[in-house]
Design a protein around this motif. Structure first.
Motif, PDB file in Angstrom:
ATOM      1  N   HIS A  88      57.611 110.668  71.565  1.00 22.71           N
ATOM      2  CA  HIS A  88      57.971 111.926  72.239  1.00 22.71           C
ATOM      3  C   HIS A  88      57.722 113.100  71.300  1.00 22.71           C
ATOM      4  CE1 HIS A  88      61.728 110.618  70.302  1.00 22.71           C
ATOM      5  NE2 HIS A  88      62.287 111.801  70.472  1.00 22.71           N
ATOM      6  N   GLU A  90      58.643 115.466  69.194  1.00 24.00           N
ATOM      7  CA  GLU A  90      59.553 116.052  68.208  1.00 24.00           C
ATOM      8  C   GLU A  90      59.027 115.689  66.834  1.00 24.00           C
ATOM      9  OE1 GLU A  90      63.315 114.291  69.192  1.00 24.00           O
ATOM     10  OE2 GLU A  90      63.943 116.056  70.303  1.00 24.00           O
ATOM     11  N   HIS A  93      58.511 112.234  65.287  1.00 24.16           N
ATOM     12  CA  HIS A  93      57.724 111.322  66.110  1.00 24.16           C
ATOM     13  C   HIS A  93      56.265 111.769  66.252  1.00 24.16           C
ATOM     14  CE1 HIS A  93      61.642 109.603  67.065  1.00 24.16           C
ATOM     15  NE2 HIS A  93      62.049 110.861  67.109  1.00 24.16           N
ATOM     16  N   ASP A 152      65.945 111.270  74.919  1.00 20.12           N
ATOM     17  CA  ASP A 152      66.375 112.662  74.841  1.00 20.12           C
ATOM     18  C   ASP A 152      65.419 113.622  75.538  1.00 20.12           C
ATOM     19  OD1 ASP A 152      64.564 111.976  72.889  1.00 20.12           O
ATOM     20  OD2 ASP A 152      65.370 113.325  71.373  1.00 20.12           O
ATOM     21  N   ASP A 171      64.458 107.081  69.682  1.00 19.31           N
ATOM     22  CA  ASP A 171      65.776 107.489  69.178  1.00 19.31           C
ATOM     23  C   ASP A 171      66.903 106.517  69.530  1.00 19.31           C
ATOM     24  OD1 ASP A 171      64.665 109.754  68.080  1.00 19.31           O
ATOM     25  OD2 ASP A 171      65.183 111.051  69.759  1.00 19.31           O
TER      26      ASP A 171
HETATM   27 FE   LIG Z   1      64.165 112.627  69.806  1.00 18.24          FE
END
Ligand SMILES: [Fe+2]
Ligand SMILES: [Fe+2]
Length: 265
Positions: A88, A90, A93, A152, A171
Motif C-alpha cells: 500500500h 505509505e 511499503h 489501513d 500492517d
Molecule cells: Fe500502513
C-alpha cells in the motif's frame, strides 16, 4: 520520519535472512519510545525468487535504502529484480520505489496502483496494475494478490504464496520486541519471550489506529475465515518479525485489536 516516537534506526539486524526456499526476509528496526521504554519495531520487505522471475514485497522506508540496496545485490547476485509489490502507498511499503526503479530500470511495480500516479507520476512507465486474486507467475511458484482483510488504506493488499503457504500481511500481525542485541532477526518463536497482546499496541495504535474506535470483531471473523481458505504456515508482517506460529499469533493479534478498543474507551 520525524515522528517523535521514532528515536533511530538499527541496521544491525542480521538480515537479510533466508526464511524458506528462495524466500528472503529483508529489513531493519526502528528504535521507538513507548512511554519510558525503548522498543524495536521492524520495517520489513520480502523477496520471492522463482525460476524465471523475482518479486520484492514492500520496499522499507527511504532511510533503509543503503541496507536494502546492498542486501538485494548480494542475494540476487546476477539475477534481476523483475517486480516490486508495494502492499500500500505509505513510506514503509513504497518509500524506495524511486531508487529501486533507478537500480533496476526494467522492474515493474504491481498491485492496486489506483493513486500511485499522484505520488510518483514519473514512475508510471513501471506501473503494471493488478487486481485482487490475480496471480503473478514467477516460474515454479506464484504470488497471489489478496484483499487485505485487516488494513489501513482502501488499496492495501496482501501477498500469498499458496504452495509455500506464506502470507505477507502489510500492517497486520505487528509486534514490537525488546531493545536487546541480536533479537531483530529472530522469528516469533526464536525470541526469548512469547509475543503478548500488549506487544502489538505500538503498531496497532499508529498503523491501525481505527482499532481504537471500531469493534474489530467482524474483521477478526473475516480473518479467521480467510485463514481457513488460505492456509498459512509462515507470515511476513511489515512491522513485526517473521511469524512461524500463525495460530498462536492470530490469537495474539485478535487480543491486541480488542485491547486497543478497550484502551480507547
Ligand atoms: Fe500502513
Ligand atoms: Fe505500515
Amino acid at each position: 520520519m520525524s515522528a517523535p516516537w521514532i528515536i533511530s534506526q538499527n541496521a544491525t539486524t542480521g538480515l537479510p535472512r533466508l526464511i524458506a526456499p528462495d524466500t528472503w526476509w529483508f529489513g531493519w528496526c526502528l528504535v521507538v519510545r513507548d512511554g519510558e521504554k525503548y522498543l524495536h519495531n521492524h520495517n520489513n520487505a520480502y523477496l520471492m525468487i522463482g525460476a524465471q522471475k523475482t518479486v520484492l514485497i514492500d520496499t522499507v522506508m527511504p532511510m533503509g535504502w543503503p541496507e536494502l540496496k546492498a542486501g538485494l545485490a548480494k542475494v540476487l547476485n546476477e539475477r534481476k529484480l523483475d517486480y516490486i509489490f508495494p502492499t500500500h502507498p505509505e513510506s514503509p511499503h513504497m518509500g524506495n520505489l524511486e531508487p529501486l526503479c533507478a537500480e533496476y530500470p526494467d522492474v515493474k511495480i504491481i498491485g492496486d496502483l489506483r493513486n500511485y500516479h499522484l505520488f510518483m507520476p514519473h514512475l508510471s512507465k513501471h506501473f503494471q496494475p493488478m487486481k485482487v486474486e490475480e496471480s503473478l507467475d514467477l516460474g515454479g511458484r506464484r504470488l497471489v494478490l489478496k484483499k487485505a482483510v485487516i488494513h489501513d488504506l482502501p488499496n492495501s493488499l496482501w501477498g500469498y504464496d499458496p504452495d509455500l503457504q506464506f502470507l505477507c500481511v502489510a500492517d497486520s500481525f505487528p509486534y514490537t520486541h525488546d531493545h536487546e542485541t541480536g533479537q531483530c532477526g529472530m522469528t516469533s518463536e526464536e525470541l526469548p519471550s512469547p509475543i503478548r497482546p500488549e506487544d502489538t499496541s505500538v503498531v496497532i495504535s499508529r498503523a491501525l489506529n481505527w482499532a481504537r474506535y471500531v469493534d474489530a470483531t467482524p474483521l477478526i471473523n473475516e480473518l479467521r475465515a480467510f485463514l481457513k481458505t488460505n492456509p498459512v504456515k509462515l507470515i511476513g508482517p511489515s512491522h513485526g518479525g517473521v511469524i512461524t506460529n500463525p495460530a498462536e499469533l492470530t490469537d495474539v493479534f485478535e487480543a491486541g485489536l480488542k485491547r486497543a478498543k478497550g484502551l480507547a474507551a
